[in-house]
Design an enzyme around this catalytic site. Structure first.
Site, PDB file in Angstrom:
ATOM      1  N   GLY A 194      -1.353   4.942   1.994  1.00 66.08           N
ATOM      2  CA  GLY A 194      -0.615   6.193   2.086  1.00 66.08           C
ATOM      3  C   GLY A 194       0.696   6.242   1.328  1.00 66.08           C
ATOM      4  N   GLY A 235       1.006   6.134  -1.943  1.00 71.82           N
ATOM      5  CA  GLY A 235       0.852   6.802  -3.232  1.00 71.82           C
ATOM      6  C   GLY A 235       0.473   5.886  -4.372  1.00 71.82           C
ATOM      7  N   LYS A 236      -0.121   4.720  -4.055  1.00 69.23           N
ATOM      8  CA  LYS A 236      -0.446   3.793  -5.142  1.00 69.23           C
ATOM      9  C   LYS A 236      -1.560   4.336  -6.032  1.00 69.23           C
ATOM     10  CE  LYS A 236      -3.392   0.795  -2.260  1.00 69.23           C
ATOM     11  NZ  LYS A 236      -3.158   1.500  -0.993  1.00 69.23           N
ATOM     12  N   THR A 237      -2.530   5.067  -5.448  1.00 70.15           N
ATOM     13  CA  THR A 237      -3.615   5.612  -6.267  1.00 70.15           C
ATOM     14  C   THR A 237      -3.085   6.662  -7.236  1.00 70.15           C
ATOM     15  OG1 THR A 237      -5.312   5.176  -4.606  1.00 70.15           O
ATOM     16  CG2 THR A 237      -5.786   6.895  -6.215  1.00 70.15           C
ATOM     17  N   SER A 238      -2.279   7.596  -6.738  1.00 68.60           N
ATOM     18  CA  SER A 238      -1.737   8.629  -7.625  1.00 68.60           C
ATOM     19  C   SER A 238      -0.814   8.017  -8.678  1.00 68.60           C
ATOM     20  CB  SER A 238      -1.002   9.709  -6.823  1.00 68.60           C
ATOM     21  OG  SER A 238      -0.037   9.150  -5.975  1.00 68.60           O
ATOM     22  N   ASP A 268     -10.162   0.198  -3.771  1.00 69.06           N
ATOM     23  CA  ASP A 268      -9.596   0.594  -2.480  1.00 69.06           C
ATOM     24  C   ASP A 268     -10.677   1.223  -1.613  1.00 69.06           C
ATOM     25  OD1 ASP A 268      -8.171   1.582  -0.357  1.00 69.06           O
ATOM     26  OD2 ASP A 268      -6.582   2.472  -1.569  1.00 69.06           O
ATOM     27  N   THR A 279      -4.879   9.781   2.903  1.00 70.05           N
ATOM     28  CA  THR A 279      -5.202   8.372   3.143  1.00 70.05           C
ATOM     29  C   THR A 279      -5.081   7.988   4.610  1.00 70.05           C
ATOM     30  OG1 THR A 279      -4.605   7.747   0.881  1.00 70.05           O
ATOM     31  CG2 THR A 279      -4.625   5.999   2.522  1.00 70.05           C
TER      32      THR A 279
END
Length: 587
Positions: free
Chosen positions: A29, A31-34, A56, A506
């Site tokens: 949650g 924001g690592k993906t974005s 992930d 997330t």
């Protein structure tokens, strides 16, 4: 901008050490993906040939890019030079588990097979299966030649990497051991790939090849998680690290936004010395939903606030709905469960307080230090407070297991045991035993427990008991309280679980997996709480209002998942303790 930001700089991909492999990791949650996606797009737009890979379990890459993805890689329309692959770690873990268990089906009794499956059902297996998938990419010379940079969303933990560095003699240990190791069995499908893993670990620890980017939010819990990950990975040689602080509020326009700003500054001021030494960047809090190419391209550069109609106060169910139901149905054991940082401790204290006000004798316990509980809730005649010292319980459990292992094993084999005992699974089992002692008193008092054992742990211990009965061996002493515990927890008239989440993608997905895990373990989990809702706060800050409007989708998702058995708690940055906790009972 506050003086605490003087040692940070706005995130710009040109400032990042652009090694061949770049890993993004962090608490769910944050924001690592974005952040990984925005970085990949910026590099591709600059003319670099990029591959982005997600491992992930909560990956939302398909939603982010609005494209169906595969584990082989798909070219992204609108971004020349970018290929994105989305591994499904859950599917990989299933296939990995089946490769281990399959050969024994029909040859061993069903309870033994069940035990093997549960030994391979935890987060460690998912992580190892994911590493199994992407290790080929980080050791593939053809891929290295084809792409300028290969980015990974979610890096392996230090524990997994240490496990993969162990010699292969652990199989004999597993065959002969009766101590009940919690995670070594997860490695049972890795024969024949030791050289690949050694090369992968070597490449990860090579600063000329790999950069590890820790992504966090300017909040206490994510920063502590980033510090833990940094230390763990540094210990096994992954030292080329950078830090990105995501969702930083840089100005305030109303009381709530000022409170959030101040709270973030306090968290940044308390950052560990280890993190303070890292090169640190920040990304401001964005008002827009980070999906679609235009928003991802804007994430690193565009401060615009999407125009929104004023957010009207909506009719949402309150936490008091849940506490009154728990009282009326006379629940004796109540867990608050959820990922770290979603507010379980505060909500457990609020539930305990309201039940006590309704006349119950309550025992509130947590794995946080006891002093923290006393800061949240002052002494009351009908609330008993305690805490479970995880380190103490873990030490006691480790010593017990090692003492038994020393009776039959040499020093080399003991090394495997010691490594296994560092795993998250071991800590869960150690704490589980302490919880069992508490739940034994639930006939005399209502026991409210913050930070409970996971459904996987419950299943593992239950399967282990069946396994022991079947083949007449033991993994150690099982206290009577543990033997009595599972029947109590599986009695829906006795036990209730309250799942806590944030109104974001997330955390909601992770909470859903927890609910599925508990259902598998036959633990009743009807109630959900959406905590820290901006939609319920009445904020007038334009940026926060824009964020609030995006919560509706996730609150509706919680409503659906919980079959309308949920409550919403407003975002509140005030010091919540004592009777002030009652503010959380109403929306």
């Amino acid at each position: 901008m506050d003086k605490k930001l003087n040692n940070m700089q706005p995130f710009n991909v040109e400032l990042l050490p652009l090694t061949k492999y770049i890993f993004f990791t962090g608490k769910g949650g944050v924001g690592k993906t974005s952040t990984a996606c925005a970085t990949a797009i910026a590099l591709a737009d600059s003319g670099k040939k990029i591959m982005l890979i997600s491992t992930d379990p909560a990956s939302n890459l398909q939603d982010v890019f609005e494209t169906e993805l595969t584990n082989k890689g798909v070219e992204i329309d609108g971004v020349r030079n970018l290929v994105v692959a989305n591994f499904d770690p859950e599917q990989a873990a299933f296939e990995y588990k089946e490769s281990v268990v399959g050969p024994y089906r029909g040859k061993l009794p069903n309870p033994v097979i069940q035990n093997m499956e549960e030994q391979l059902s935890g987060s460690c297996t998912v992580e190892i299966a994911a590493f199994n998938e992407f290790s080929d990419f980080i050791t593939d010379e053809d891929k290295a030649d084809e792409y300028d940079h290969i980015l990974f969303d979610t890096a392996p933990t230090g524990h997994t990497l240490r496990m993969l560095q162990l010699p292969s003699a652990w199989r004999d240990f597993m065959d002969e051991s009766t101590h009940g190791a919690s995670c070594l069995g997860q490695l049972s499908g890795l024969e024949g790939k030791q050289q690949v893993y050694q090369s992968a670990v070597s490449n990860l620890s090579n600063p000329e090849l790999t950069t590890l980017v820790l992504v966090t939010r300017p909040e206490m819990s994510p920063l502590k998680e980033a510090d833990r990950a940094s230390k763990e990975l540094e210990q096994i040689g992954v030292k080329n690290q950078a830090l990105i602080v995501n969702a930083l509020l840089t100005q305030a326009n109303d009381t709530l936004s000022q409170s959030i700003y101040d709270k973030q500054q306090v968290a940044l001021g308390d950052m560990s010395n280890r993190l303070q030494k890292l090169t640190t960047y920040y990304i401001p809090l964005r008002s827009y939903n980070l999906g679609g190419l235009s928003h991802l391209r804007a994430m690193l550069t565009d401060d615009r606030v999407d125009q929104q109609s004023p957010v009207e106060k909506v009719d949402l169910p309150s936490l008091s709905t849940i506490t009154h139901h728990l009282n009326e149905t006379n629940k004796r054991v109540i867990f608050t469960m959820g990922k770290g940082g979603v507010g379980k401790t505060t909500l457990a204290a609020t539930i305990a307080l309201d039940l006590a006000d309704q006349g119950k004798n309550v025992h509130l316990t947590t794995t946080d230090p006891a002093s923290h509980l006393h800061h949240v809730l002052d002494d009351r005649s009908n609330i008993r407070m305690s805490y479970i010292d995880e380190e103490k319980e873990l030490k006691t459990y480790r010593e017990s297991v090692l003492a038994k292992a020393r009776e039959t094993m040499g020093e080399d084999d003991l090394a495997y045991i010691e490594e296994d005992l560092r795993s998250p699974c071991t800590q869960e089992i150690a704490v589980f035993r302490a919880f069992a002692e508490l739940v034994d008193h639930s006939d005399e008092e209502v026991v409210v427990i913050d930070t409970a054992p996971t459904g996987h742990t419950l299943l593992l211990l239950d399967a282990t008991e069946s396994y022991h009965r079947e083949i007449e061996r033991t993994s150690g002493d099982t206290p009577p309280s543990v033997q009595r515990l599972l029947p109590k927890l599986r009695d829906p008239d006795h036990t209730a679980v309250v799942i806590v989440t944030y109104p974001e993608q997330t955390p909601v997905y992770e909470a859903g997996r927890l609910a599925d895990d508990l259902t598998r373990a036959k633990i009743d989990n009807k109630w959900w709480v959406v905590n820290a809702s901006l939609l319920a706060s009445g904020t007038t800050d334009p940026l926060l209002q824009a964020k609030a409007s995006q919560e509706r989708k996730w609150i509706e998702e919680v409503k659906r998942k919980s079959d309308n058995r949920y409550a919403v708690v407003s975002y509140d940055t005030t010091e919540l303790n004592g009777d002030h906790l009652k503010n959380l009972l109403t929306v």
